[in-house]
Structure formats: structure tokens, C-alpha cells
Design a protein around this motif. Structure first.
Motif, mmCIF file in Angstrom:
data_model
loop_
_atom_site.group_PDB
_atom_site.id
_atom_site.type_symbol
_atom_site.label_atom_id
_atom_site.label_comp_id
_atom_site.label_asym_id
_atom_site.label_seq_id
_atom_site.Cartn_x
_atom_site.Cartn_y
_atom_site.Cartn_z
ATOM 1 N N SER A 76 -41.166 -39.101 71.330
ATOM 2 C CA SER A 76 -39.831 -39.114 70.703
ATOM 3 C C SER A 76 -40.011 -38.698 69.249
ATOM 4 O O SER A 76 -41.141 -38.485 68.784
ATOM 5 C CB SER A 76 -39.198 -40.514 70.770
ATOM 6 O OG SER A 76 -39.737 -41.357 69.762
ATOM 7 N N LEU A 128 -28.001 -34.528 67.894
ATOM 8 C CA LEU A 128 -28.558 -35.888 67.940
ATOM 9 C C LEU A 128 -29.823 -35.939 68.781
ATOM 10 O O LEU A 128 -30.061 -35.091 69.643
ATOM 11 C CB LEU A 128 -27.519 -36.876 68.475
ATOM 12 C CG LEU A 128 -26.923 -36.618 69.849
ATOM 13 C CD1 LEU A 128 -27.732 -37.307 70.927
ATOM 14 C CD2 LEU A 128 -25.487 -37.120 69.904
ATOM 15 N N THR A 129 -30.614 -36.970 68.485
ATOM 16 C CA THR A 129 -31.799 -37.231 69.291
ATOM 17 C C THR A 129 -31.790 -38.701 69.683
ATOM 18 O O THR A 129 -31.391 -39.562 68.886
ATOM 19 C CB THR A 129 -33.092 -36.853 68.544
ATOM 20 O OG1 THR A 129 -34.193 -36.903 69.454
ATOM 21 C CG2 THR A 129 -33.385 -37.762 67.367
ATOM 22 N N ASN A 130 -32.175 -38.992 70.910
ATOM 23 C CA ASN A 130 -32.296 -40.368 71.380
ATOM 24 C C ASN A 130 -33.776 -40.746 71.346
ATOM 25 O O ASN A 130 -34.611 -39.979 71.831
ATOM 26 C CB ASN A 130 -31.755 -40.492 72.806
ATOM 27 C CG ASN A 130 -30.273 -40.137 72.893
ATOM 28 O OD1 ASN A 130 -29.510 -40.453 71.990
ATOM 29 N ND2 ASN A 130 -29.877 -39.466 73.962
ATOM 30 N N GLU A 155 -35.639 -45.906 75.362
ATOM 31 C CA GLU A 155 -34.673 -46.126 76.444
ATOM 32 C C GLU A 155 -33.442 -46.874 75.960
ATOM 33 O O GLU A 155 -32.318 -46.605 76.405
ATOM 34 C CB GLU A 155 -35.346 -46.872 77.605
ATOM 35 C CG GLU A 155 -36.167 -45.919 78.452
ATOM 36 C CD GLU A 155 -37.040 -46.604 79.493
ATOM 37 O OE1 GLU A 155 -36.798 -47.780 79.805
ATOM 38 O OE2 GLU A 155 -37.970 -45.926 79.978
ATOM 39 N N ALA A 184 -31.923 -46.493 73.370
ATOM 40 C CA ALA A 184 -31.030 -45.519 72.731
ATOM 41 C C ALA A 184 -30.551 -44.460 73.717
ATOM 42 O O ALA A 184 -29.908 -43.482 73.320
ATOM 43 C CB ALA A 184 -31.744 -44.864 71.545
ATOM 44 N N GLY A 185 -30.910 -44.643 74.987
ATOM 45 C CA GLY A 185 -30.424 -43.695 76.002
ATOM 46 C C GLY A 185 -31.377 -42.561 76.305
ATOM 47 O O GLY A 185 -31.008 -41.620 77.007
ATOM 48 N N GLN A 186 -32.627 -42.651 75.781
ATOM 49 C CA GLN A 186 -33.579 -41.570 76.069
ATOM 50 C C GLN A 186 -34.061 -41.689 77.516
ATOM 51 O O GLN A 186 -34.534 -42.736 77.941
ATOM 52 C CB GLN A 186 -34.777 -41.634 75.113
ATOM 53 C CG GLN A 186 -35.715 -40.442 75.281
ATOM 54 C CD GLN A 186 -36.888 -40.443 74.302
ATOM 55 O OE1 GLN A 186 -37.117 -41.428 73.585
ATOM 56 N NE2 GLN A 186 -37.619 -39.350 74.265
ATOM 57 N N THR A 187 -33.918 -40.597 78.262
ATOM 58 C CA THR A 187 -34.357 -40.587 79.663
ATOM 59 C C THR A 187 -35.553 -39.666 79.882
ATOM 60 O O THR A 187 -36.314 -39.869 80.826
ATOM 61 C CB THR A 187 -33.213 -40.155 80.601
ATOM 62 O OG1 THR A 187 -32.773 -38.846 80.220
ATOM 63 C CG2 THR A 187 -32.047 -41.131 80.535
ATOM 64 N N HIS A 209 -30.422 -32.743 70.963
ATOM 65 C CA HIS A 209 -29.244 -32.222 71.657
ATOM 66 C C HIS A 209 -28.344 -31.492 70.661
ATOM 67 O O HIS A 209 -28.047 -32.032 69.588
ATOM 68 C CB HIS A 209 -28.399 -33.369 72.233
ATOM 69 C CG HIS A 209 -29.034 -34.150 73.331
ATOM 70 N ND1 HIS A 209 -28.733 -33.934 74.658
ATOM 71 C CD2 HIS A 209 -29.930 -35.166 73.305
ATOM 72 C CE1 HIS A 209 -29.413 -34.793 75.408
ATOM 73 N NE2 HIS A 209 -30.156 -35.552 74.609
#
Ligand code: AMP
Ligand code: ZN
Length: 134
Positions: free
Chosen positions: A49, A84-86, A89, A91-94, A101
Motif C-alpha cells: 500500500s 484516492l488510495t485505500n 482492509e 479503508a476498503g483496500q481489496t 484510483h
């Protein structure tokens, strides 16, 4: 990294709709197309990340994201965009390969809701500043 889908796209082992490429990064259309033109910018090297990425690489990825966002907003006739970047998890990072994004925004009913709840009446900003800067 083995089994990382974005490493595989970067290495052309699986196909992506490539928008831009240079030595350090790759941009391609997000499969989900939250709005038309939704694009991801990734470093070719694997970092899980933004939190563990090389700062020089982060700078390059964001510089590229700015340039592509200008192009996408103009070409797709958007009114603006979210960039944006997540990270993590929670924060919604998959997909655990650093990615940014670019989500073009057309109007307030274009399908993306980012709700920022105002908690200013519930919190003590000095306590929070102490936490953030300790
Ligand atoms: P995040 O929730 O920030 O980790 O976002 C991961 C994004 O990767 C999601 O928006 C997915 O739609 C997108 N995605 C997953 N696999 C692919 C793929 N093979 N090609 C393009 N986008 C993908
Ligand atoms: Zn990877």
C-alpha cells in the motif's frame, strides 16, 4: 510478488486496458468502472500500500495520476474527479498492491458517494492533535 493480480497486469501476464505506461508505473481501466473512465495508476514494483511504498515512487505515481486525471476529465467530459488510495482492509483496500484510483465525476448522482461525517461537536481537537503529533 507471486499471486498479486496487479503485478501480473504490470508484467503483462494478464491483460489490462492500458491507458499509460512508463518505466515506473502503469495506468489501466478499473474493471468495475465506478464511473466511466475510472482508472488505476500502479507502480510496476510491488508495495502492499502507500504506507510501505518508496516515497520517490509515490511521488511519480501521484504526478502521473494528476496528468492522467487532467486528460481523462477533459476527454470524458467530466466536471471533476476523485483521486484516492485505500490503505488497509479497514479503508476498503481489496487488492494489496499500491494503487491510486482516478474516478471522474459527472454529477452528484453519478453513482459514487463519499460521506464525510462532521464530528466537530463530538471531539476535542487538542487531544487529537496530541495523538497525531506525539
Ligand atoms: P481497492 O478497493 O482500492 O483495493 O480497489 C481495487 C480495485 O481493483 C477495484 O476497484 C477493482 O475493481 C479493481 N480490479 C481488481 N481486479 C482488476 C483487474 N484484473 N483489472 C482491473 N481492475 C481490477
Ligand atoms: Zn503486486
Amino acid at each position: 510478488m507471486d499471486n498479486c493480480i496487479f503485478c501480473k497486469i504490470a508484467q503483462k501476464q494478464i491483460p489490462g486496458k492500458v491507458v499509460y505506461e512508463d518505466d515506473v508505473c502503469l495506468a489501466f481501466l478499473d474493471l468495475s468502472q465506478v464511473t466511466d473512465g475510472h482508472t488505476l495508476v500502479i507502480p510496476k514494483a510491488h508495495y502492499s500500500s502507500i504506507l510501505d511504498a518508496d516515497p520517490e515512487v509515490v511521488a511519480h505515481v501521484y504526478k502521473t495520476a494528476q496528468k492522467l486525471a487532467q486528460q481523462i476529465v477533459k476527454n470524458c467530459g467530466a466536471q471533476g474527479c476523485n483521486i484516492l488510495t485505500n490503505a488497509g482492509e479497514v479503508a476498503g483496500q481489496t487488492v494489496h498492491h499500491f494503487h491510486v484510483h482516478i474516478i471522474p465525476r459527472y454529477d452528484e448522482h453519478d453513482g459514487l458517494t463519499l460521506a464525510f461525517k462532521d464530528r466537530s461537536q463530538e471531539v476535542d481537537l487538542d487531544d487529537i492533535l496530541n495523538c497525531v503529533t506525539k
